[in-house]
Design a protein around this motif. Structure first.
Motif, PDB file in Angstrom:
ATOM      1  N   SER A  35     -18.629 -58.230 -38.854  1.00 45.45           N
ATOM      2  CA  SER A  35     -18.168 -56.862 -38.553  1.00 45.45           C
ATOM      3  C   SER A  35     -19.154 -55.834 -39.077  1.00 45.45           C
ATOM      4  N   PHE A  38     -24.573 -54.646 -36.552  1.00 43.40           N
ATOM      5  CA  PHE A  38     -24.908 -55.236 -35.258  1.00 43.40           C
ATOM      6  C   PHE A  38     -23.635 -55.603 -34.487  1.00 43.40           C
ATOM      7  N   SER A  57     -13.392 -61.510 -38.229  1.00 46.74           N
ATOM      8  CA  SER A  57     -13.847 -61.015 -39.529  1.00 46.74           C
ATOM      9  C   SER A  57     -13.132 -61.763 -40.642  1.00 46.74           C
ATOM     10  N   ARG A  58     -13.722 -61.751 -41.840  1.00 42.66           N
ATOM     11  CA  ARG A  58     -13.029 -62.372 -42.975  1.00 42.66           C
ATOM     12  C   ARG A  58     -11.917 -61.444 -43.457  1.00 42.66           C
ATOM     13  N   VAL A  90     -23.881 -62.684 -38.094  1.00 45.39           N
ATOM     14  CA  VAL A  90     -23.942 -62.771 -39.561  1.00 45.39           C
ATOM     15  C   VAL A  90     -25.335 -63.295 -39.930  1.00 45.39           C
ATOM     16  N   ASN A 115     -32.253 -62.318 -37.254  1.00 45.47           N
ATOM     17  CA  ASN A 115     -33.688 -62.142 -37.521  1.00 45.47           C
ATOM     18  C   ASN A 115     -33.986 -62.548 -38.950  1.00 45.47           C
ATOM     19  N   ALA A 148     -29.434 -52.574 -33.341  1.00 47.10           N
ATOM     20  CA  ALA A 148     -28.068 -52.050 -33.255  1.00 47.10           C
ATOM     21  C   ALA A 148     -28.106 -50.665 -32.606  1.00 47.10           C
TER      22      ALA A 148
HETATM   23  P1  NAP Z   1     -24.385 -56.612 -41.851  1.00 45.25           P
HETATM   24  O1  NAP Z   1     -24.104 -55.192 -41.520  1.00 45.25           O
HETATM   25  O2  NAP Z   1     -24.658 -56.946 -43.278  1.00 45.25           O
HETATM   26  O3  NAP Z   1     -23.176 -57.498 -41.349  1.00 45.25           O
HETATM   27  C1  NAP Z   1     -23.113 -58.888 -41.629  1.00 45.25           C
HETATM   28  C2  NAP Z   1     -21.686 -59.331 -41.423  1.00 45.25           C
HETATM   29  O4  NAP Z   1     -21.611 -60.718 -41.639  1.00 45.25           O
HETATM   30  C3  NAP Z   1     -20.702 -58.738 -42.397  1.00 45.25           C
HETATM   31  O5  NAP Z   1     -20.182 -57.508 -41.947  1.00 45.25           O
HETATM   32  C4  NAP Z   1     -19.632 -59.805 -42.517  1.00 45.25           C
HETATM   33  O6  NAP Z   1     -18.511 -59.460 -41.722  1.00 45.25           O
HETATM   34  C5  NAP Z   1     -20.265 -61.052 -41.902  1.00 45.25           C
HETATM   35  N1  NAP Z   1     -20.161 -62.223 -42.793  1.00 45.25           N
HETATM   36  C6  NAP Z   1     -19.657 -63.419 -42.430  1.00 45.25           C
HETATM   37  N2  NAP Z   1     -19.721 -64.285 -43.440  1.00 45.25           N
HETATM   38  C7  NAP Z   1     -20.253 -63.632 -44.482  1.00 45.25           C
HETATM   39  C8  NAP Z   1     -20.565 -63.976 -45.826  1.00 45.25           C
HETATM   40  N3  NAP Z   1     -20.321 -65.222 -46.295  1.00 45.25           N
HETATM   41  N4  NAP Z   1     -21.101 -63.045 -46.623  1.00 45.25           N
HETATM   42  C9  NAP Z   1     -21.365 -61.798 -46.170  1.00 45.25           C
HETATM   43  N5  NAP Z   1     -21.106 -61.423 -44.901  1.00 45.25           N
HETATM   44  C10 NAP Z   1     -20.547 -62.318 -44.061  1.00 45.25           C
HETATM   45  O7  NAP Z   1     -25.619 -57.145 -41.000  1.00 45.25           O
HETATM   46  P2  NAP Z   1     -26.045 -56.718 -39.513  1.00 45.25           P
HETATM   47  O8  NAP Z   1     -27.073 -55.675 -39.601  1.00 45.25           O
HETATM   48  O9  NAP Z   1     -24.863 -56.461 -38.687  1.00 45.25           O
HETATM   49  O10 NAP Z   1     -26.763 -58.051 -39.007  1.00 45.25           O
HETATM   50  C11 NAP Z   1     -26.016 -59.164 -38.599  1.00 45.25           C
HETATM   51  C12 NAP Z   1     -26.949 -60.146 -37.891  1.00 45.25           C
HETATM   52  O11 NAP Z   1     -27.537 -59.486 -36.772  1.00 45.25           O
HETATM   53  C13 NAP Z   1     -28.093 -60.604 -38.774  1.00 45.25           C
HETATM   54  O12 NAP Z   1     -28.365 -61.966 -38.555  1.00 45.25           O
HETATM   55  C14 NAP Z   1     -29.277 -59.761 -38.290  1.00 45.25           C
HETATM   56  O13 NAP Z   1     -30.516 -60.409 -38.483  1.00 45.25           O
HETATM   57  C15 NAP Z   1     -28.938 -59.621 -36.822  1.00 45.25           C
HETATM   58  N6  NAP Z   1     -29.577 -58.437 -36.213  1.00 45.25           N
HETATM   59  C16 NAP Z   1     -29.291 -57.189 -36.675  1.00 45.25           C
HETATM   60  C17 NAP Z   1     -29.878 -56.088 -36.071  1.00 45.25           C
HETATM   61  C18 NAP Z   1     -29.582 -54.680 -36.530  1.00 45.25           C
HETATM   62  O14 NAP Z   1     -30.144 -53.722 -35.947  1.00 45.25           O
HETATM   63  N7  NAP Z   1     -28.753 -54.487 -37.517  1.00 45.25           N
HETATM   64  C19 NAP Z   1     -30.776 -56.267 -34.989  1.00 45.25           C
HETATM   65  C20 NAP Z   1     -31.026 -57.546 -34.524  1.00 45.25           C
HETATM   66  C21 NAP Z   1     -30.411 -58.637 -35.144  1.00 45.25           C
HETATM   67  P3  NAP Z   1     -16.993 -59.747 -42.256  1.00 45.25           P
HETATM   68  O15 NAP Z   1     -16.959 -59.218 -43.648  1.00 45.25           O
HETATM   69  O16 NAP Z   1     -16.135 -58.979 -41.333  1.00 45.25           O
HETATM   70  O17 NAP Z   1     -16.801 -61.210 -42.166  1.00 45.25           O
END
Ligand code: NAP
Length: 488
Positions: A35, A38, A57-58, A90, A115, A148
């Motif tokens: 959540s 991204f 989501s958790r 994630v 990534n 994102a």
């Molecule tokens: P983020 O904001 O930190 O979100 C990661 C999410 O992972 C958390 O909100 C959490 O959601 C979930 N999660 C599930 N298991 C977890 C655990 N054990 N510990 C911590 N979090 C956990 O990161 P993000 O920017 O959205 O990126 C997510 C993925 O997309 C990554 O692999 C990243 O490389 C990829 N990505 C991101 C972008 C970008 O622009 N941000 C672009 C391309 C690719 P819950 O708490 O709801 O479970």
């Protein structure tokens, strides 16, 4: 153009209605695990594109408010049960925490969007790692090159290509359809072994620009040092005059055109070397050495850097009269002339030299701007091969000739003036002329009918020592210059 044509938008919204390749994806339920930033942007974009979205989501209660009301936010296991396609938003480090879901995930499509923070960070790609954790799932790598921000702002405002790879063709096609409905252009990168390459793409820092930038910096450093010695160090040592104030503008402004001019000639030099090699070996099928291949591939970047330096030179030159030092010098000269009772200071030759010098400089900059604009992919794509080649090859060469005139009118007779040789160093412009004049001379020699014909025959497949009845095309315009051959 008729009024009806004008009423149509230039970039119309591509309707997916009736398109069998995309219709099945629209309206289906898509899952998103995570959540974060991204996941949120992805969910918004999916909802806007007509998908039903279920977010896993958790902590669904806390995160539900962050998502559009049309998206269902629930526990991870619940979300996974409701859909066959799940985006895993994630980080790789947390993949193992999803292992409890292995049973409900079995047989489903997992889209790995992750990534890394470093190029080739792990031995295996994130997607391969995910596939190893969930062997009963079809893992597809994709969407990681889209940020994102791009997801939220829509495909209009950012990178439109989504690179996709997977070992499962069916799963890959499904994800490609989803990407297409979202307004992106899916690009099939083959099987899972390409995942590493796809994951490295967002981490690369201007890979095609490294060599041209180092080249430009190297040239800048060399010419800057040379000009510094001539314009600042020489007067200090010989006449004890402090000319340090010249460094920020004058020395830089005499260095920039040198770099721009030499870089422009370096765009055309590899084509000349390639033609020499083809003439010498009498074939176009012999591979060029790697360094020449690399050089040929970097011509666009070298040309753009040449344009950048030329544009900076134009701005610096425009600002020269604004300097206080310039005003003092003007007043000083006027006072001297008044004291010497000189009334007429008009030197006809100097006036003409400056007029021509500035005029050809403006034309050269105009042509360079045209070359730079037409090298942009969106503009280049709207030109056919002949138009592109005419602008980049013929007009580019004309720009080089006009830049040479600009340099010559700047230098005028200084090369023959003993006083211009500081520490026996010739005026800078004489050095800059070396490579461009060699290129121009070579191009003139290649345009001699006997050599041009031989080059044309070689580029049409003729080889020295192999007898093939060969008839040249009657329309000589088919190949207008050296750069238009298939590999040069
Ligand atoms: P983020 O904001 O930190 O979100 C990661 C999410 O992972 C958390 O909100 C959490 O959601 C979930 N999660 C599930 N298991 C977890 C655990 N054990 N510990 C911590 N979090 C956990 O990161 P993000 O920017 O959205 O990126 C997510 C993925 O997309 C990554 O692999 C990243 O490389 C990829 N990505 C991101 C972008 C970008 O622009 N941000 C672009 C391309 C690719 P819950 O708490 O709801 O479970």
């Amino acid at each position: 153009m008729s009024g009806g044509d004008m009423a149509k938008p230039l970039l119309g919204h591509r309707s997916t209605e009736g398109d069998p390749s995309v219709t099945p994806a629209a309206g289906r339920t898509v899952g998103v695990l995570g959540s974060g930033d991204f996941a949120r942007s992805l969910a918004i974009r999916l909802v806007c594109s007509g998908f039903k979205v279920v977010v896993g989501s958790r902590n669904p209660k806390r995160k539900a408010g962050l998502f559009p009301s049309a998206a269902e936010v629930t526990f991870q296991a619940e979300a996974v049960k409701k859909t066959d396609v799940i985006f895993v938003a994630v980080f790789r480090e947390h993949y193992s925490t999803l292992c409890d879901l292995a049973d409900v995930l079995a047989g489903k499509i997992l889209v790995d969007v992750s990534n890394n923070t470093e190029i080739n960070h792990h031995k295996e790609s994130n997607a391969e790692y995910l596939a190893s954790l969930f062997p009963a799932c079809a893992v597809v790598k994709g969407f990681n090159v889209i940020s994102a921000w791009t997801l939220q702002s829509g495909a209009r405002d950012g990178n439109k290509q989504v690179l996709i790879c997977s070992n499962n063709q069916e799963a890959k096609r499904t994800v490609a359809e989803i990407a297409q409905v979202m307004g992106f252009t899916p690009v099939d990168m083959g099987c899972m072994s390409s995942a590493c390459e796809i994951e490295n793409i967002p981490l690369r820092l201007l890979p095609a620009w490294k060599i041209p930038i180092f080249l430009a910096l190297g040239l800048f450093l060399c010419f800057f040092t040379y000009n510094l010695i001539r314009q600042v160090i020489h007067p200090y040592i010989r006449e004890q005059k402090n000319k340090l104030y010249k460094i920020p503008i004058e020395v830089v402004n005499t260095t920039l055109p040198c770099v721009a001019y030499v870089m422009l000639s370096l765009v055309y030099l590899p084509g000349v070397l390639a033609a020499c090699s083809q003439l010498y070996y009498g074939t176009k099928y012999r591979r060029f050495p790697d360094w020449l291949d690399q050089w040929l591939q970097h011509r666009k970047q070298i040309g753009l850097l040449s344009f950048f330096c030329a544009a900076l030179h134009a701005v610096y030159s425009f600002c020269l009269p604004m300097r206080r030092s310039h005003r003092y010098q003007l007043i000083e000269t006027a006072v001297k002339q008044a004291l010497e009772k000189k009334m007429n200071i008009w030197v006809e030759e100097e006036v003409w030299r400056m007029e021509i010098y500035i005029s050809v400089g403006i034309i050269a900059l105009g042509l360079l701007s045209l070359l730079a604009i037409t090298s942009l992919p969106s503009i280049a794509n709207s030109l056919n091969w002949r138009e592109f080649s005419f602008i980049q090859s013929t007009l580019g060469f004309i720009a080089l000739v006009i830049s040479t005139l600009h340099t010559l009118t700047y230098g005028w007779s200084r090369a023959f003036d003993e006083n211009q040789y500081k520490f026996y160093l010739p005026p800078t412009y004489t050095l800059t002329l070396l490579v461009p004049c060699t290129v121009i001379l070579a191009k003139v020699i290649f345009s001699l009918p006997c050599i041009q014909q031989r080059l044309l025959r070689i580029r049409r497949g003729w080889e020295k020592g192999r007898y093939v009845k060969f008839v040249l095309p009657r329309a000589t315009g088919e190949y207008s210059s050296g750069e238009t051959s298939s590999n040069v």
